[in-house]
Motif scaffolding. Structure first.
Motif, mmCIF file in Angstrom:
data_model
loop_
_atom_site.group_PDB
_atom_site.id
_atom_site.type_symbol
_atom_site.label_atom_id
_atom_site.label_comp_id
_atom_site.label_asym_id
_atom_site.label_seq_id
_atom_site.Cartn_x
_atom_site.Cartn_y
_atom_site.Cartn_z
ATOM 1 N N ASN A 56 66.137 92.192 -22.493
ATOM 2 C CA ASN A 56 66.182 92.149 -23.954
ATOM 3 C C ASN A 56 67.539 92.539 -24.519
ATOM 4 O OD1 ASN A 56 63.727 91.145 -24.762
ATOM 5 N ND2 ASN A 56 62.723 93.136 -24.763
ATOM 6 N N GLU A 63 69.188 86.805 -27.852
ATOM 7 C CA GLU A 63 68.364 87.995 -28.080
ATOM 8 C C GLU A 63 67.785 88.504 -26.764
ATOM 9 O OE1 GLU A 63 67.555 89.913 -30.858
ATOM 10 O OE2 GLU A 63 69.257 88.802 -31.667
ATOM 11 N N GLN A 84 55.471 86.664 -23.839
ATOM 12 C CA GLN A 84 54.999 87.072 -25.161
ATOM 13 C C GLN A 84 56.162 87.792 -25.820
ATOM 14 O OE1 GLN A 84 52.020 90.143 -25.593
ATOM 15 N NE2 GLN A 84 51.501 89.437 -27.637
ATOM 16 N N HIS A 85 56.531 87.331 -27.002
ATOM 17 C CA HIS A 85 57.650 87.913 -27.740
ATOM 18 C C HIS A 85 57.183 89.100 -28.565
ATOM 19 C CE1 HIS A 85 60.267 84.581 -26.612
ATOM 20 N NE2 HIS A 85 59.227 83.798 -26.814
ATOM 21 N N THR A 86 58.124 89.907 -29.030
ATOM 22 C CA THR A 86 57.782 91.093 -29.812
ATOM 23 C C THR A 86 57.157 90.747 -31.157
ATOM 24 O OG1 THR A 86 60.058 91.206 -30.628
ATOM 25 C CG2 THR A 86 59.511 92.574 -28.723
ATOM 26 N N ASP A 87 57.340 89.520 -31.644
ATOM 27 C CA ASP A 87 56.697 89.106 -32.898
ATOM 28 C C ASP A 87 55.277 88.588 -32.672
ATOM 29 O OD1 ASP A 87 57.018 86.561 -31.817
ATOM 30 O OD2 ASP A 87 58.312 85.824 -33.428
ATOM 31 N N GLY A 88 54.781 88.625 -31.424
ATOM 32 C CA GLY A 88 53.427 88.198 -31.098
ATOM 33 C C GLY A 88 53.315 86.757 -30.641
ATOM 34 N N SER A 89 54.360 85.959 -30.791
ATOM 35 C CA SER A 89 54.310 84.557 -30.364
ATOM 36 C C SER A 89 54.463 84.457 -28.844
ATOM 37 C CB SER A 89 55.397 83.749 -31.066
ATOM 38 O OG SER A 89 56.678 84.191 -30.670
ATOM 39 N N TYR A 90 54.051 83.321 -28.305
ATOM 40 C CA TYR A 90 54.131 83.051 -26.867
ATOM 41 C C TYR A 90 55.001 81.825 -26.608
ATOM 42 C CZ TYR A 90 50.257 86.246 -25.939
ATOM 43 O OH TYR A 90 49.465 87.354 -25.834
ATOM 44 N N LYS A 107 64.403 85.272 -29.233
ATOM 45 C CA LYS A 107 63.530 86.374 -29.638
ATOM 46 C C LYS A 107 63.446 87.385 -28.501
ATOM 47 C CE LYS A 107 60.383 83.300 -32.136
ATOM 48 N NZ LYS A 107 58.970 82.871 -32.209
ATOM 49 N N ASP A 108 63.220 88.655 -28.844
ATOM 50 C CA ASP A 108 63.003 89.670 -27.820
ATOM 51 C C ASP A 108 61.660 89.469 -27.137
ATOM 52 O OD1 ASP A 108 65.399 91.009 -27.953
ATOM 53 O OD2 ASP A 108 64.676 92.564 -29.303
ATOM 54 N N ARG A 110 58.280 90.997 -25.283
ATOM 55 C CA ARG A 110 57.385 92.151 -25.138
ATOM 56 C C ARG A 110 56.911 92.256 -23.696
ATOM 57 N NH1 ARG A 110 53.248 91.947 -29.263
ATOM 58 N NH2 ARG A 110 54.663 93.274 -30.413
#
Length: 132
Positions: A56, A63, A84-90, A107-108, A110
């Motif tokens: 990350n 990112e 799975q990204h930190t914004d909840g998207s996959y 995106k970062d 998760r």
């Protein structure tokens, strides 16, 4: 004489440790208590070996960054990375077939996992999720 010096060194270390605790210094209870910027997974499937890594904080304008490797060539399997990204998207990335591949993401991350696929892109096996 050497034993005396060893005893003195041990006493000095114990004294410094007591001062460190007394001054409010507390070490984290485990490495997992701190946020990790990177993660690594290795995964075996029917004799085939795969690895994946996520970061990350890779630099270079991305990112995040993922890397995957298929180390067992010519066996009909490859590896893809589920993220799975930190914004909840996959997102799904790959496959890496008979070698390695990398990708910068916007995106970062998760968590991520490796999934073994066959040449028809049918999922065969997935690793556990690795959290960052």
């Amino acid at each position: 004489m050497a034993l005396k010096n060893l005893k003195r060194a041990a006493a000095a270390v114990a004294a410094m440790a007591a001062v460190g605790v007394g001054s409010g210094f507390v070490a984290p209870s485990s490495a997992s208590a701190a946020t990790q910027n990177t993660g690594f997974i290795s995964h075996w499937y029917k004799g085939a070996y795969f690895e994946g890594q996520a970061d990350n904080n890779p630099g270079g304008g991305s990112e995040s960054w993922i890397w995957a490797a298929d180390y067992t060539h010519g066996d009909g399997y490859g590896v893809q990375v589920n993220v799975q990204h930190t914004d909840g998207s996959y997102s799904t990335w790959g496959p890496a077939l008979d070698g390695t591949a990398t990708r910068g993401l916007d995106k970062d991350i998760r968590r991520f996992q490796l999934c073994v696929i066959n040449w028809s892109y049918v999922n065969q096996s997935c690793s556990a999720w690795k959290y960052l």
